[in-house]
Motif scaffolding. Structure first.
Motif, mmCIF file in Angstrom:
data_model
loop_
_atom_site.group_PDB
_atom_site.id
_atom_site.type_symbol
_atom_site.label_atom_id
_atom_site.label_comp_id
_atom_site.label_asym_id
_atom_site.label_seq_id
_atom_site.Cartn_x
_atom_site.Cartn_y
_atom_site.Cartn_z
ATOM 1 N N ASP A 80 12.490 -8.948 -10.959
ATOM 2 C CA ASP A 80 12.534 -8.936 -9.885
ATOM 3 C C ASP A 80 12.622 -10.450 -9.278
ATOM 4 N N ARG A 81 12.022 -11.183 -10.213
ATOM 5 C CA ARG A 81 11.907 -12.736 -9.744
ATOM 6 C C ARG A 81 13.448 -13.183 -10.128
ATOM 7 N N GLU A 82 13.989 -12.900 -11.031
ATOM 8 C CA GLU A 82 15.238 -13.490 -11.540
ATOM 9 C C GLU A 82 16.330 -13.044 -10.417
ATOM 10 N N GLU A 83 16.224 -11.810 -10.070
ATOM 11 C CA GLU A 83 17.070 -11.064 -8.940
ATOM 12 C C GLU A 83 17.259 -12.015 -7.929
ATOM 13 N N THR B 266 4.310 -14.834 10.040
ATOM 14 C CA THR B 266 4.980 -13.894 10.051
ATOM 15 C C THR B 266 4.281 -12.694 11.027
ATOM 16 N N GLY B 267 3.103 -12.952 11.251
ATOM 17 C CA GLY B 267 2.558 -11.879 12.238
ATOM 18 C C GLY B 267 2.946 -12.391 13.551
ATOM 19 N N ALA B 268 3.430 -13.258 14.081
ATOM 20 C CA ALA B 268 3.660 -13.620 15.403
ATOM 21 C C ALA B 268 5.281 -13.793 15.522
ATOM 22 N N ARG B 269 5.837 -14.125 14.385
ATOM 23 C CA ARG B 269 7.188 -14.339 14.503
ATOM 24 C C ARG B 269 8.083 -13.415 13.700
ATOM 25 N N LEU B 270 9.169 -13.237 14.083
ATOM 26 C CA LEU B 270 10.195 -12.350 13.418
ATOM 27 C C LEU B 270 11.172 -13.451 12.469
ATOM 28 N N LEU B 271 10.628 -13.848 11.422
ATOM 29 C CA LEU B 271 11.419 -15.036 10.675
ATOM 30 C C LEU B 271 12.608 -14.262 9.880
ATOM 31 N N ASP B 272 13.117 -13.180 10.000
ATOM 32 C CA ASP B 272 14.373 -12.735 9.625
ATOM 33 C C ASP B 272 15.589 -13.398 10.392
ATOM 34 N N VAL B 273 15.249 -13.586 11.751
ATOM 35 C CA VAL B 273 16.410 -13.932 12.926
ATOM 36 C C VAL B 273 16.776 -15.276 12.418
ATOM 37 N N LEU B 274 15.804 -16.219 11.940
ATOM 38 C CA LEU B 274 16.051 -17.468 11.704
ATOM 39 C C LEU B 274 17.145 -17.722 10.661
ATOM 40 N N SER B 275 17.916 -18.835 10.885
ATOM 41 C CA SER B 275 19.061 -19.202 10.010
ATOM 42 C C SER B 275 18.138 -19.721 8.791
ATOM 43 N N ASP B 276 19.074 -20.068 7.874
ATOM 44 C CA ASP B 276 18.547 -20.634 6.755
ATOM 45 C C ASP B 276 17.998 -21.959 6.746
ATOM 46 N N GLN B 277 18.929 -22.846 7.631
ATOM 47 C CA GLN B 277 18.516 -24.229 7.988
ATOM 48 C C GLN B 277 16.866 -23.952 8.632
ATOM 49 N N GLU B 278 16.860 -23.044 9.695
ATOM 50 C CA GLU B 278 15.661 -23.061 10.303
ATOM 51 C C GLU B 278 14.336 -22.585 9.373
ATOM 52 N N LEU B 279 14.863 -21.706 8.405
ATOM 53 C CA LEU B 279 13.746 -21.175 7.478
ATOM 54 C C LEU B 279 13.169 -22.437 6.686
ATOM 55 N N LEU C 89 6.066 -11.618 2.985
ATOM 56 C CA LEU C 89 7.158 -12.776 2.404
ATOM 57 C C LEU C 89 8.376 -12.189 1.590
ATOM 58 N N VAL C 90 8.009 -11.489 0.535
ATOM 59 C CA VAL C 90 9.110 -11.295 -0.442
ATOM 60 C C VAL C 90 9.990 -10.254 0.265
ATOM 61 N N ARG C 91 9.790 -9.559 1.309
ATOM 62 C CA ARG C 91 10.913 -8.517 1.749
ATOM 63 C C ARG C 91 12.163 -9.669 2.197
ATOM 64 N N ASP C 92 11.916 -11.032 2.584
ATOM 65 C CA ASP C 92 12.996 -11.741 2.894
ATOM 66 C C ASP C 92 13.150 -12.507 1.984
ATOM 67 N N HIS C 93 14.211 -12.261 1.135
ATOM 68 C CA HIS C 93 14.481 -13.091 -0.011
ATOM 69 C C HIS C 93 15.010 -14.767 0.400
ATOM 70 N N ARG C 94 15.664 -14.842 1.340
ATOM 71 C CA ARG C 94 15.796 -16.234 1.773
ATOM 72 C C ARG C 94 14.487 -16.916 1.999
ATOM 73 N N LEU C 95 13.510 -16.376 2.550
ATOM 74 C CA LEU C 95 12.284 -17.042 2.735
ATOM 75 C C LEU C 95 11.641 -17.347 1.461
#
Length: 275
Positions: A71-74, A139-152, A102-108
């Motif tokens: 999983d970590r390598e993937e 993550t409880g207050a914001r939907l971080l998934d919608v942020l761009s890579d730069q914003e993350l 956290l882990v559900r968003d691979h970019r994060l």
């Protein structure tokens, strides 16, 4: 955990990912990893975990001897480098991959790992744990998934800079805003950017407020900021300037009654602390 053990895990993950050629849908089945651990590769599992605890053979993804490294390598790929002078250890990776928020968003996940690798902290595991907790809270207050890579990256960098002992993050020299069409909102937005530019603490690391301004505009960002202010800590110089703007008679109609009351009470607290 020794660096040799960390490098063993990284190398094992690389070999598994390259050799198995398994697709994520198959990797999601626990039976796949139970078969690999109990039938095909029990010696590999025993080499890493001699006690052969059930968690390591048929356990959860974050604890399974084989699945956890695959999983970590993937997800992390080149960020897991066995040649790194201080590769990521088990605690740093387990604390991250065991947090589903956290882990559900691979970019994060990648942004967090990059921040940990850049950290110069002596007790890096404790530092990483604090960072993971701060981002999990957001993550409880914001939907971080919608942020761009730069914003993350900006968000992670901002939260990392708030941890005691961290190196200062690179600042934003300008506040990036969405300019509204409504004349009053536009005037408020321009006044807010002027307040940002004229105050020392405007040159702070990019944080939630800055991201809000970019995504929802100055008015909604100010409203959200008021709701986040900590009663136990007085507002900063810039936050005080925003509160004063919100309470300006020409802008009152832009905000609901609750936001105005919060702004007024926080401003009064700020003024009383200065006396």
């Amino acid at each position: 955990m020794s660096r040799d053990t960390a490098r063993y895990d990284i190398a094992l993950g690389q070999v598994l990912r390259q050799s198995l050629e398994i697709v994520p849908s198959d990797a999601a089945h626990g039976e796949t990893w139970s078969f690999l651990a109990l039938v095909l590769l029990p010696d590999v599992c025993a080499a890493r975990f001699p006690d052969l605890h059930a968690d390591r053979m048929i356990g959860t993804p974050s604890k399974h001897a084989l699945r956890r490294v695959w999983d970590r390598e993937e997800v992390l790929l080149e960020l897991l480098d066995p040649a790194h002078p201080k590769p990521l250890g088990e605690d740093e990776l387990f604390q991250l991959f065991d947090r589903t928020a956290l882990v559900r968003d691979h970019r994060l996940v990648r942004a967090l790992v990059a921040a940990v690798l850049k950290s110069g902290e002596g007790d890096r595991s404790s530092w990483a744990r604090q960072l993971y907790k701060r981002i999990t809270f957001l993550t409880g207050a914001r939907l971080l998934d919608v942020l761009s890579d730069q914003e993350l990256d900006d968000l992670v960098r901002s939260e990392a800079a708030k941890i005691e002992g961290s190196e200062p993050a690179e600042p934003f020299s300008r506040l990036k805003v969405r300019l509204p069409s409504d004349p009053t909102e536009l005037k408020f937005t321009l006044s807010l950017t002027d307040a940002w530019a004229s105050r020392v603490d405007a040159f702070m690391p990019a944080g939630v407020f800055e991201l809000d301004v970019r995504s929802v505009g100055a008015v909604d960002a100010a409203r959200r900021m008021v709701g986040r202010l900590d009663d136990s800590v007085g507002p900063s110089e810039f936050e005080t300037a925003v509160l004063e703007l919100m309470l300006d008679a020409q802008y009152l109609h832009l905000f609901a009654g609750e936001a105005i009351e919060l702004a007024r009470s926080n401003l009064q607290r700020s003024q009383s602390q200065k006396r």
